[in-house]
Design a protein around this motif. Structure first.
Motif, PDB file in Angstrom:
ATOM      1  N   UNK C 267      25.941  -8.846   5.940  1.00  0.00           N
ATOM      2  CA  UNK C 267      26.801  -9.638   5.055  1.00  0.00           C
ATOM      3  C   UNK C 267      26.576  -9.248   3.597  1.00  0.00           C
ATOM      4  N   UNK C 271      29.857  -8.408   1.849  1.00  0.00           N
ATOM      5  CA  UNK C 271      30.363  -9.544   1.078  1.00  0.00           C
ATOM      6  C   UNK C 271      29.220 -10.115   0.255  1.00  0.00           C
ATOM      7  N   UNK C 274      28.622 -13.794  -1.101  1.00  0.00           N
ATOM      8  CA  UNK C 274      28.451 -14.970  -0.244  1.00  0.00           C
ATOM      9  C   UNK C 274      27.057 -15.568  -0.380  1.00  0.00           C
ATOM     10  N   UNK C 275      26.063 -14.723  -0.512  1.00  0.00           N
ATOM     11  CA  UNK C 275      24.691 -15.253  -0.643  1.00  0.00           C
ATOM     12  C   UNK C 275      23.992 -14.453  -1.743  1.00  0.00           C
TER      13      UNK C 275
END
Lengths: 543, 222, 331
Positions: C267, C271, C274-275
């Motif tokens: 992730x 992306x 996102x975190x």
């Protein structure tokens, strides 16, 4: 059999009260609507059955040599969609339920007759759209519409199929709504909840599920449709979505849906066994409450369809536990039916043969459910033919047999005629044999590893597949027989009296076929359900 | 209810009911059961919202900042007022005051239409700002993929809600029409009560949607 | 047993033997009860048929019976439940010393990648008597990795990693099936698991895979894509230090703590917004569309290999602060 008698033409009843298309297509009489449904669902049953035969024919050989892979995928998808949404879900509630619920509680009609007619039209519109989908290329999503396959990778009429099921779902919701209000508000004087026939308890429980569960299917399919049409990312990981969310939403309805399908059948069996044992149901309260228990617990188990889908260990354990819990009320019912036969006076009429067959086959299907609820076992057998066999034992060995049991039991009431008993027994036997031959080998196929939805399979599975296909041809013959002799009986069947079976229940206290308003006077109930102590010991029409 | 006024209403008794009381009870119960199905329908959407909010809270906050707070708040007030006028309509017909009932129903419809107009303006604004999900979506801030998800749920939830408002406008208009034709009285007005139930439900859904969509403003942890 | 009429799948892994014991128990118990019901129904139908019974005996019910036949089955169900749950838990908890193999599923084939670089399509060679863990993802739709001989199955999802581990006990070739309907050639997405004796496996290993290990492929890609310019192995980088980060908790900007597993790394590449790791800004570009699933796996393998020799504690990822004390604070 007797020649066509003129008696039914002399007395007015719901069939001859009015003639012509308008009197049928604009009827608000629950009995006529039940017959409209009967014709419609029978039509879809044969479509779904035809697809099943093609599937079995393809599976005679390991290679995919009868139809192309895409065609095969469409066949099993549409077999599932048609059978579930356009046959099984409506079958008993919309045919037998519509016909009998008002009569069994002593009412003149359901609470909302026009909504009842609307529900049939919705069914027809949904069914029409499904037919159109089939005729213009079909859909190959599987009946489960898993994403992102159905939203982003298939070029078939996914949205059309989803819309057709969405509409049929509303038909189901309206039927359930009608039954709930009717049972609550329109019981005849003296008909307390504790005096209701168990068929009503089962349909009531079914209606609760229809009302609570079907809307979630509606939103699941809406989201799939929207995602597909507008390239949204609700469930698509490439656009930030989660495919598992779809599975949760889908199964939240689709698991309780299986109880929508089986509970009415259980209700039918609960009427037939006492009648042909000539005694009350053993443990009436337990059977009644078990129906409610199944409806409630059935909402708590959906993720047992997702044990290998990627859910957490701990949630899987919770769902496994509840899945075992929901098995208990079903077991209670089976034991109670068996106990009802103990020290009874048993008649082997066709409905009773089907009901006894139901007990056996439903038990087998239910037992294999115990295998599936066990996490370790499910890991191996999920998505194999073991699952296919499990649900067909319950749906076909259970539900379809219960439906046929009910059709034979109430045929005299519906049509005023008896069906030919010898043919009835023959068909029941043929169906029982054909069914087991078709589906028992599939348990072995699944356990030994044959996955489901396979167009071609590895050669070692052939022998069992051939057995299964052979069984399906026998089963098909078995299903055709009632079609023929029911139609035959309309003209040549022996005239039934008001109560050929000597059965308990308000519906048997009025004429066969009943007058449009069901009862000449509103009955006042002062007796318990299944008052076979006060009814003749013999079945008047001995089968 | 006196016997004579009961008799006045019996021309409305449907043939399969024993008496007006049974009919009234059945029709109210029918509406309540229907509303339960609506709760389940919206419930699925709320579940999807909650699942993604838990997973992508930051994106949810971002998305919420891009809501038009003022239109949302005014719309909330509009709907609450419309529920008030609906209640007043029901009260009026219970007292047999037909003129007042028609007025109240008409005002309810006006409020509902105002809601729809404001919603339309809001949607248009989002469209111009490239906040409409799909190929036209473009977001310059953080985590655009999940902000798009927020907008998907925003449009789906408020879209289905708006559809129900539209249906509600149809129902209330029908009640207005029937009232003007003299169908209702102090003794028979069940359809208006049921329409009121439906309308309050639609309002209630919005009362949940408003904070969930418009008011995720503040960090709980920085 | 019979080649054309199998009634029991072969047992090729520890998970198979474990499951078969439960299955046989289930068969015996449910079989017995089913036969009992069949016998009772038939018996009652015959013994109480209408031609020999004058009058039925009315019996309303029996609370004792109802209680018994509710509680006893439920007790038996609990045994099925616990046993099955224990097996499931074991099946889903890979031993830490497992040999890792990466799997990418796509319509309609299986691509397998060994850690030392061997690539296979639709066939997986593994040594007998070793714990093997598969880390799997899909390039498109949901598939499912099913090996009947091991009694194991795990759905393979797009957008995340799922795992499946096994311990083969019998050399041989066993079916691999895709078990989640995935489109046109779903039934063609089959292959084999080839379990080999240690010697044969060594021979097979040395036979191919000339590209070097998965981690080294990942390292090349890491440099090629310029990851190292921000993710330096000191505290000067604009991005977090990746040495020793895999498998450890990470404190995020929004206060949550997550474990840096395969899904997290994937992730973070596709992306990153996102975190965001605490103390860093959201400036990492997304590599969505730049790297495919296999490349992602090689990057993950590389990050895993950055264990760093010294620490037993997790490395602090805070920039420009020499203090490396403490686990990340959990709010």
């Amino acid at each position: 059999m007797a020649t066509a008698s003129a008696i039914t033409a002399e007395r007015e009843h719901y069939l001859n009260a009015d003639y012509g298309f308008r009197s049928w297509l604009l009827t608000t009489d629950h009995k006529r609507i039940a017959l409209l449904y009967l014709i419609s669902i029978t039509f879809f049953f044969f479509i779904g059955g035809f697809f099943a035969l093609l599937i079995r024919l393809e599976l005679l050989t390991p290679q995919g040599d009868l139809v192309q892979a895409d065609t095969y995928n469409k066949l099993f998808s549409m077999h599932g969609q048609v059978m579930i949404f356009f046959f099984l879900i409506p079958a008993v509630p919309a045919v037998l339920g519509n016909f009998l619920v008002p009569m069994m509680i002593g009412a003149k009609d359901l609470a909302f007759p026009r909504i009842n007619l609307l529900s049939w039209y919705l069914f027809i519109i949904g069914g029409g759209l499904m037919l159109y989908t089939i005729l213009t290329g079909g859909v190959d999503t599987g009946w489960t519409f898993y994403v992102p396959l159905s939203t982003a990778y298939l070029g078939t009429h996914v949205v059309l199929a989803a819309v057709s099921i969405f509409i049929a779902g509303f038909s189901s919701i309206l039927t359930g709504l009608n039954f709930i209000v009717t049972i609550h508000r329109m019981r005849a004087p003296g008909m307390t909840w504790g005096r209701m026939p168990l068929f009503l308890w089962s349909n009531y429980a079914t209606s609760i599920i229809q009302v609570l569960g079907t809307p979630v299917l509606a939103i699941s399919l809406s989201l799939v449709g929207l995602e597909r049409m507008f390239h949204l990312g609700v469930f698509n990981p490439q656009l930030g979505g989660d495919p598992l969310l779809f599975q949760h939403l889908f199964w939240f309805y689709s698991h309780p849906a299986v109880y929508i399908m089986i509970l009415p059948g259980m209700g039918v069996v609960s009427e037939i066994i006492p009648c042909f044992s000539r005694k009350r149901v053993f443990g009436y309260e337990f059977v009644a409450l078990a129906s409610i228990g199944i409806a409630v617990l059935g909402f708590l188990v959906w993720a047992h369809h997702m044990f290998v889908a990627g859910i957490s260990l701990y949630s899987a354990m919770v769902f496994s536990f509840f899945s075992y819990l929901v098995a208990v009320p079903s077991a209670i019912k089976v034991f109670n039916w068996t106990a009802t036969m103990y020290k009874g006076k048993i008649y082997y009429s066709t409905p009773m043969l089907y009901a006894m067959g139901f007990i056996g086959l439903f038990t087998m299907g239910g037992m294999t459910g115990l295998f599936l609820a066990s996490l370790g076992v499910d890991v191996h057998v999920t998505d194999t033919y073991f699952i296919v066999a499990h649900f067909h034992y319950i749906m076909v060995g259970g539900m379809v047999m219960a439906y046929l049991a009910g059709m034979h039991f109430w045929w005299p009431k519906i049509s005023g005629r008896m069906y030919p008993e010898a043919w009835g027994k023959l068909a029941a036997l043929t169906i029982f044999i054909g069914f087991n031959l078709t589906f028992f080998p599939q348990f072995v196929l699944g356990w030994t590893g044959m996955p489901r939805r396979y167009h071609a399979y590895t050669p070692e599975f052939q022998v069992l597949n051939v057995l299964s296909t052979a069984g399906s041809t026998v089963l098909a013959v078995g299903y055709l027989l009632p079609m023929v002799y029911f139609l035959w009986s309309l003209r040549y069947g022996k005239e039934a009296g008001d109560n050929p079976w000597g059965a308990a229940g308000l519906e048997w206290k009025t004429a066969s076929p009943p007058p449009t308003y069901n009862f000449e006077e509103t009955p006042v109930v002062t007796w318990e359900a299944y008052n076979y102590d006060d009814l003749p010991k013999e079945v008047p029409v001995v089968g | 209810m006196s016997d004579s006024s009961e008799a006045l209403a019996t021309h409305e008794l449907r043939h399969h009911f024993e008496n007006m009381e049974q009919q009234r009870g059945a029709s109210s119960m029918g509406m309540w059961v229907f509303l339960v199905t609506e709760i389940m329908f919206f419930g699925g959407m709320f579940m999807a919202y909650l699942a993604y909010r838990y997973e992508y809270f930051v994106a949810w906050q971002e998305g919420s900042q891009h809501m038009n707070f003022w239109i949302g708040t005014v719309n909330t007030a509009v709907l609450i007022c419309s529920s008030l006028t609906m209640v007043l309509a029901v009260l009026a017909i219970q007292q047999g005051r037909r003129r007042l009932t028609s007025v109240m129903l008409a005002v309810t419809i006006c409020f509902a239409m105002a809601f729809m107009v404001l919603k339309g303006m809001e949607y248009h604004e989002h469209w111009l700002a490239h906040e409409f999900p799909g190929s036209a979506f473009h977001f310059a801030g953080i985590d655009p993929r999940h902000v798009e998800m927020f907008f998907v749920l925003y449009f789906v939830m408020t879209g289905f809600h708006a559809l129900h408002v539209l249906i509600g406008i149809g129902l209330v208009s029908t009640m207005l029409y029937m009232n003007e034709r003299g169908h209702f009285s102090a003794d028979y007005h069940n359809p208006i009560e049921n329409t009121g139930l439906y309308w309050h439900f639609v309002d209630l859904i919005w009362i949940y949607l408003y904070p969930l969509l418009y008011l995720i403003g503040h960090h709980h942890v920085s | 047993m019979f080649p054309n009429f199998p009634i029991w799948p072969v047992r090729a892994a520890t998970s198979a033997s474990n499951l078969d014991a439960l299955f046989i128990f289930l068969l015996l118990v449910t079989g017995t009860v089913t036969i009992m019901i069949f016998i009772l129904v038939t018996l009652f139908a015959l013994r109480y048929r209408h031609t020999i019974v004058e009058k039925p005996t009315p019996i309303l019910g029996s609370l004792a019976l109802e209680t018994t036949w509710s509680l006893v089955p439920f007790g038996i169900f609990l045994i099925f439940f616990v046993w099955g749950a224990v097996l499931y838990f074991q099946e889903r908890t890979a031993p830490p010393d497992s040999m890792e193999i990466y799997v990418v599923a796509k319509q309609w084939m299986w691509k397998l990648q060994h850690a030392d670089g061997q690539r296979e399509i639709n066939e997986l060679h593994v040594p007998v008597d070793r714990n093997v863990k598969l880390i799997m993802t899909s390039q498109d739709v949901i598939h499912s990795f099913f090996v009947p001989a091991f009694r194991l199955k795990q759905d393979v999802l797009p957008g995340r990693y799922t795992t499946l581990w096994f311990h083969a006990i019998r050399p041989g070739t066993y079916h691999l099936f895709c078990a989640e309907y995935c489109g046109t050639q779903h039934s063609g997405m089959i292959g084999s698991i080839v379990v080999m004796n240690p010697a044969a496996y060594e021979a097979w290993l040395s036979g191919g895979g000339g590209e070097g290990s998965l981690a080294s492929t990942g390292q090349k890609l890491f440099q090629q894509l310029g990851c190292g310019s921000c993710h330096r192995s000191d505290t000067q980088g604009r991005g977090p230090n990746l040495v020793g980060v895999f498998g450890k908790p990470v404190l995020l900007e929004d206060g949550r703590t997550v474990v840096a597993d395969e899904n997290y790394v994937r992730e973070s590449i596709l992306n990153p917004g996102a975190k965001i790791v605490a103390g860093f800004k959201n400036i990492m570009p997304s590599f969505q569309g730049v790297v495919n699933e296999e490349q992602l796996l090689s990057l993950i393998a590389y990050v895993k290999s950055l264990q760093g020799s010294q620490q037993a504690e997790p490395v602090s990822n805070r920039p420009a602060v020499p203090n490396t004390s403490a686990q990340p604070r959990v709010k």
